[in-house]
Design an enzyme around this catalytic site. Structure first.
Site, PDB file in Angstrom:
ATOM      1  N   ARG A 134       0.793  -1.231   0.000  1.00  0.00           N
ATOM      2  CA  ARG A 134       0.000   0.000   0.000  1.00  0.00           C
ATOM      3  C   ARG A 134       0.825   1.281   0.000  1.00  0.00           C
ATOM      4  NH1 ARG A 134      -2.603  -4.038   2.544  1.00  0.00           N
ATOM      5  NH2 ARG A 134      -4.807  -4.274   1.993  1.00  0.00           N
ATOM      6  N   HIS A 159      -0.790  -2.603  -4.587  1.00  0.00           N
ATOM      7  CA  HIS A 159      -0.217  -3.479  -5.613  1.00  0.00           C
ATOM      8  C   HIS A 159      -0.242  -2.864  -7.014  1.00  0.00           C
ATOM      9  CE1 HIS A 159       0.297  -6.393  -2.546  1.00  0.00           C
ATOM     10  NE2 HIS A 159      -0.866  -7.011  -2.611  1.00  0.00           N
ATOM     11  N   HIS A 247       3.423 -12.960  -5.411  1.00  0.00           N
ATOM     12  CA  HIS A 247       2.262 -13.060  -4.527  1.00  0.00           C
ATOM     13  C   HIS A 247       1.677 -14.477  -4.473  1.00  0.00           C
ATOM     14  CE1 HIS A 247      -1.339 -11.495  -2.461  1.00  0.00           C
ATOM     15  NE2 HIS A 247      -0.682 -10.381  -2.307  1.00  0.00           N
ATOM     16  N   ASP A 319      -1.350  -9.798   8.507  1.00  0.00           N
ATOM     17  CA  ASP A 319      -1.224  -9.105   7.217  1.00  0.00           C
ATOM     18  C   ASP A 319      -0.287  -7.922   7.469  1.00  0.00           C
ATOM     19  OD1 ASP A 319      -1.488  -8.114   4.707  1.00  0.00           O
ATOM     20  OD2 ASP A 319      -3.647  -7.702   4.812  1.00  0.00           O
ATOM     21  N   GLU A 384       5.544 -12.420   1.121  1.00  0.00           N
ATOM     22  CA  GLU A 384       5.883 -11.456   0.079  1.00  0.00           C
ATOM     23  C   GLU A 384       7.118 -10.675   0.526  1.00  0.00           C
ATOM     24  OE1 GLU A 384       2.105  -9.242  -0.725  1.00  0.00           O
ATOM     25  OE2 GLU A 384       1.320 -10.826   0.549  1.00  0.00           O
TER      26      GLU A 384
HETATM   27  C1  GAL Z   1      -1.737  -8.753   0.327  1.00  0.00           C
HETATM   28  C2  GAL Z   1      -2.116  -7.623   1.213  1.00  0.00           C
HETATM   29  C3  GAL Z   1      -3.494  -7.901   1.746  1.00  0.00           C
HETATM   30  C4  GAL Z   1      -4.477  -8.126   0.621  1.00  0.00           C
HETATM   31  C5  GAL Z   1      -3.925  -9.172  -0.337  1.00  0.00           C
HETATM   32  C6  GAL Z   1      -4.758  -9.338  -1.576  1.00  0.00           C
HETATM   33  O1  GAL Z   1      -0.464  -8.539  -0.192  1.00  0.00           O
HETATM   34  O2  GAL Z   1      -1.183  -7.468   2.246  1.00  0.00           O
HETATM   35  O3  GAL Z   1      -3.922  -6.840   2.567  1.00  0.00           O
HETATM   36  O4  GAL Z   1      -4.696  -6.917  -0.051  1.00  0.00           O
HETATM   37  O5  GAL Z   1      -2.634  -8.844  -0.742  1.00  0.00           O
HETATM   38  O6  GAL Z   1      -6.059  -9.704  -1.302  1.00  0.00           O
END
Ligand code: GAL
Length: 420
Positions: A134, A159, A247, A319, A384
């Site tokens: 973010r 992303h 991812h 997260d 990640e």
């Molecule tokens: C991750 C992120 C989560 C969510 C996910 C996709 O990388 O940290 O908050 O957005 O991707 O659903």
């Protein structure tokens, strides 16, 4: 005439028989080579990379590539978004399972990007760019100019921004490479600069909003020791910010087999970056000691996930970005996951300063995965490895600025093994 016709015909039959016989011999050779999988000597493997058409995206043909290390591990990767579609690895008894969450066809991935679902966009297996995770309020200031990005996650840019700007929605140019002891797939993509700074409420900007045209290359290599290695490089023609990752969601018991709460995780980090309600780091680098975020000694992912810790409530689970303990600037151990039931082990190394461990919190059971099972919360986890979220707005975090003349480099290793 008649006799010579028969002669020609019998010659043709004989030729056909010989061709069939030699094909069978090759097949037998291949079969005995694959039967020799238990034999782990490098000299006996037959690594290969093959491709098959996998549909079209935006009118451009897409392929699915199969990388086979000839020793029992295969990985499928599509040049749509550079997505790792499956990772097939044996358990301690030699039983192979796909440990990467994903979809069985291209339509599944396109729909994930462009269709609004309760689970949101999952980014299963994909290359994430130009900025992973973010950026607060969809904006940042670089060299005195404020840039406005696509806000696709509340007020955040997540992303890369809107799907049309995300690198996971692009068809990458692909070149298969067969090495002596490994097979690789090289993917390239050039990301155009967005428009210059614009002041809200004129947002969203045309294009991705980021300055600089970025030329990126990602090389996936499947090695003889069951590692999937990813080497990222990128250059820019104007100062910009960049943060790339992969991812993939893992379930070491096999995708679609249920929850990962019982799988052990070790994260090589003494501290992490707590977040606010928008999942943006508050700016602090906080010790994990005495918190549910302490994964310095391996523990089951589910052990503390329901603990009621404020940070876990905000994120609906894990997260967060862990600040990795690093030795030097090269590859360093990031994490190790272990499934006691199957014996499968995943070890991750990175050149990056952080790892976002995400426990699949947003999966709500409305997506049907590769093997026909739905994915629900905590049915997979991501590791990640990357720079910290929102670094362009956080002066105390390591810099993510890339200037012309510099080469951005980032290596990720996902290595598989078994523990008896
Ligand atoms: C991750 C992120 C989560 C969510 C996910 C996709 O990388 O940290 O908050 O957005 O991707 O659903």
């Amino acid at each position: 005439m008649h006799a010579s016709f028969l002669n020609r015909k019998s010659r043709r039959v004989l030729a056909l028989v010989l061709v069939l016989a030699s094909t069978a011999i090759l097949a037998a050779g291949a079969a005995s080579a694959s039967a020799g999988h238990g034999h782990r000597g490098f000299g006996h493997s037959r690594a290969s990379i093959t491709s098959q058409p996998w549909g079209t995206a935006d009118g451009t043909p897409v392929n699915l590539y199969t990388l086979d290390n000839g020793r029992g591990m295969t990985v499928t990767i599509t040049n749509f978004g550079g997505i790792v579609q499956s990772i097939n690895v044996p358990d301690r008894h030699g039983q192979v399972a796909n440990v990467a969450l994903g979809f069985s066809n291209l339509a599944g991935y396109v729909s994930d990007d462009y269709t609004t679902t309760a689970s949101g966009e999952t980014y299963f297996g994909a290359i994430i760019g130009r900025y992973a995770n973010r950026i607060a309020n969809g904006s940042f200031t670089l060299n005195g100019v404020t840039y406005y990005l696509n806000q696709n996650n509340g007020t955040n840019t997540l992303h890369g921004g809107a799907p049309v700007s995300q690198w996971n929605t692009k068809v990458w140019a692909a070149t298969p490479i067969s090495g002596r002891h490994s097979v690789s797939l090289e993917l390239t993509y050039t990301d155009p600069a967005g428009t210059a700074a614009r002041v809200p409420p004129m947002a969203p900007p045309a294009g991705n909003g980021f300055p600089g045209t970025v030329t990126a290359k990602v090389v996936y290599t499947l090695t003889q020791d069951d590692a999937l290695r990813m080497d990222y490089t990128a250059t820019t023609d104007a100062p910009t910010v960049i943060n790339l990752t992969n991812h993939t969601y893992f379930n070491l018991a096999g995708e679609g087999s249920g929850g990962v709460q019982g799988q052990d995780l070790m994260i090589n980090a003494d501290s992490y970056t707590p977040v606010n309600a928008n999942l943006i780091p508050e700016g602090g680098i906080v010790p994990v000691a005495g918190t549910p975020f302490d994964f310095r000694t391996a523990k089951p992912i589910g052990q503390d996930i329901n603990s009621g810790d404020t940070q876990l409530v905000l994120a609906h689970g894990f997260d967060h970005n862990w600040v990795l303990n690093r030795s030097g600037s090269g590859l360093s151990l990031a994490a190790r996951a272990y499934d006691p039931a199957s014996g499968r082990v995943l070890t991750t190394w990175t050149t990056e300063p952080g790892v976002q461990f995400y426990s699949g919190n947003f999966l709500v059971g409305d997506l049907v995965g590769t093997s026909g099972h739905t994915y629900r919360q905590t049915d997979g986890f991501t590791l990640e490895t990357q720079h910290y979220p929102d670094s362009p707005n956080q002066p105390n975090f390591p810099s993510v600025v890339l200037k012309p003349g510099q080469v951005y480099k980032n290596t990720i290793i996902f290595k598989f093994s078994v523990q008896k």
